[in-house]
Structures are given as C-alpha cells and as structure tokens.
Design an enzyme around this catalytic site. Structure first.
Site, short mmCIF file in Angstrom:
data_model
loop_
_atom_site.label_atom_id
_atom_site.label_comp_id
_atom_site.label_asym_id
_atom_site.label_seq_id
_atom_site.Cartn_x
_atom_site.Cartn_y
_atom_site.Cartn_z
N GLU A 1 0.85 -1.27 0.04
CA GLU A 1 0.02 0.00 0.01
C GLU A 1 0.87 1.18 -0.14
O GLU A 1 1.62 1.43 0.67
CB GLU A 1 -0.77 -0.14 1.10
CG GLU A 1 -1.85 1.06 1.34
CD GLU A 1 -2.73 1.41 2.54
OE1 GLU A 1 -3.95 1.84 2.71
OE2 GLU A 1 -2.23 0.48 3.43
N LYS B 1 -10.16 2.40 -2.32
CA LYS B 1 -10.40 1.93 -1.07
C LYS B 1 -11.69 2.45 -0.73
O LYS B 1 -12.12 3.58 -0.52
CB LYS B 1 -9.22 2.34 -0.18
CG LYS B 1 -9.35 1.60 1.25
CD LYS B 1 -8.04 2.03 1.78
CE LYS B 1 -7.83 1.50 3.38
NZ LYS B 1 -6.47 1.87 3.95
N CYS C 1 -5.80 -2.60 2.47
CA CYS C 1 -5.60 -2.59 3.82
C CYS C 1 -6.84 -2.74 4.71
O CYS C 1 -7.44 -3.87 4.91
CB CYS C 1 -4.83 -1.51 4.38
SG CYS C 1 -4.02 -1.36 5.69
#
Length: 281
Positions: A33, A106, A143
């Site tokens: 990331e 995300k 994540c």
C-alpha cells in the site's frame, strides 16, 4: 519494501523489484500500500496532499511501463489526486502488456491513532471490482478493507480468483510487547478466512520498517482457497515472495465446500442496515 522520504527512490525500488520478481518467474506482482512514500497518515498534515498524483501520472506511468517491459500483471497502490480537494487511496491494475485495466478506490477508510486516513482519503465510489488479466481474474481491496467479510465476498462474486490486499499495517511501538502477537494473528486469520469462505487465493503484501511511531510488521503471505499458508514473509526484511497459485484449486474447493451454492441470499437483507435494533429486520 521499506520506504524512504524520497518518492523517486521508492518508485525506482518498486520498478527494480518488479523486474526481479519477473525474472524469478512471477506472472502477477502486487506492491504494498502507498509504496511511493512513507505512510502519510500518522499525522494530519495538509502538506502531505502534495504527494498525491492523478492517474495516469508519473508514478503510475513508471509502473505501467515496468508491467509492459517485463510482461507481468501489476497491482499498484497509489495516493490519487482525483481533483482539487478530492483524494483517494487507489489501486491501479495493469495487464501484462501494460494496459490499464482499471482502478479500485479503497472503500473502508480508518481513523485510528497514527492511521488518520479519513483526513486524507475520500471513500471509494466504484464499488468492489475484479479485473480479467492475462494470468487470471484479479480482485483488489486495500488494507483496512481486509477486516470486512462483505468486501471480500462482493469482490469474489465479481469472479475474482485471486484477491490482493496491498497493505501498510504495523505496531505502535509502545504497544508491540503487549498486543503485537495477537494483532498479527488476527490480521492473518481474518484474510485466511476470506480465502476459505470465498474459495479464492488471498495475497497480502505488507511493508516493513520503522516510520515514526509505527513498526510495520511485514509478514506478507499468500493463502490458498483452503486457508493454507503457501508462503509467509518475515517481520523485518525486504523480500519478494514468489508463490505458485494453481487456479484449478478454486473449483475443487468450491465443489467440496459449496459455500456459494448454499448462501441464503433471500435472508440477508439486514446486511444493508447499520445495526439491527432490537433484532428487527
């Protein structure tokens, strides 16, 4: 990877690692990331927005060129500047000929001590996605998404065979002794459960190194559709994990543990609610 404070160094390192992975036989490469810099969210600092780039932009184009040069699929996590005042934590997926297949923004944005991502990132608006590549159908989450079974399920339902989680997670230095082992175990267990429940390969590349008050814990791994760990990285060393994923295992796993067949989709309406007050649907 460890990351320095110099973007050009980090991008050059990532490009070199893509080359190295390709020469080791990799077909699909996933970077950690926000690989182009140190993790920016340990504090709320308006100057950090200067690190963001549009897509396409210099960093994404360097990765795109590496994918084409070495004939590998690349998943690259980027700090995206979509417009003035509008930023995302975004993964771009490049096919083995360098074609940009699409992006994933995300969806779940954390706000924890030293992980102040809500200050920087607007939640994704593209939904959960997968991309047909030369070497299989790749799904991407990022994540904090890894803690949500709904994200893994919906990505798998788009046809993903491999689910990638580019990650930057670590220990707060003053909490490591007390909570460290349990945190890593929970993180790993959660993603292995996604592999089992959805019958997919799960791959989680995490950064290493000490940045400010966070010691990123590495432990990158690949799980097969039965939740078996195929390979695990160390906590503190830069590494490339090259793992063979036999996609035929997916059908075998799903026919022997037919979770997708037996889902009661008629009974899941409550999942669209924040909480079922007094048990009501």
């Amino acid at each position: 990877m460890t990351c320095s404070t110099v973007k050009e160094e980090n991008v050059a390192k990532a490009v070199a690692r893509i080359e190295e992975a390709a020469k080791l036989g990799a077909n699909v490469v996933c970077l950690q990331e926000l690989f182009a810099g140190q993790y920016p969210c340990q504090e709320e600092d308006h100057l950090k927005f200067q690190e963001a780039e549009p897509i396409p932009g210099p960093t994404s184009e360097a990765i795109q060129a590496a994918a084409a040069k070495w004939g590998v699929v690349v998943v690259a996590s980027l700090f995206e500047k979509r417009a003035e005042g509008l930023y995302h934590n975004t993964a771009a997926v490049y096919d083995a000929d360098g074609t940009q297949l699409g992006i994933y923004r995300k969806m779940h944005i954390p706000d924890d001590p030293h992980y102040y991502e809500k200050f920087y990132f607007t939640p994704g608006d593209l939904g959960f996605r997968s991309f047909q590549t030369k070497f299989g159908r790749v799904g991407v989450c990022i994540c904090w998404d890894q803690w949500f079974p709904e994200a893994a399920r919906l990505t798998a339902l788009t046809g993903a065979q491999m689910l990638f989680y580019p990650t930057a997670i670590g220990w707060l230095v003053d909490e490591k002794d007390e909570y460290g082992p349990a945190q890593v175990s929970a993180w790993e267990t959660m993603m292995r459960s996604h592999a089992i429940a959805n019958g997919v390969f799960v791959c989680a590349p995490n950064r290493v190194g000490l940045e400010g008050t966070i010691e990123f814990w590495g432990h990158s791994f690949v799980s097969d559709p039965n939740g078996n760990l195929l390979k695990v990285g160390s906590h503190d060393q830069e590494e490339i994990l090259v793992v063979e994923c036999n996609l035929a295992q997916i059908d075998f796993a799903r026919t022997h543990w037919p979770f997708l067949r037996d889902r009661r989709i008629d009974a899941y309406a409550g999942l669209t609610k924040r909480y079922l007050d007094e048990g009501a649907l």
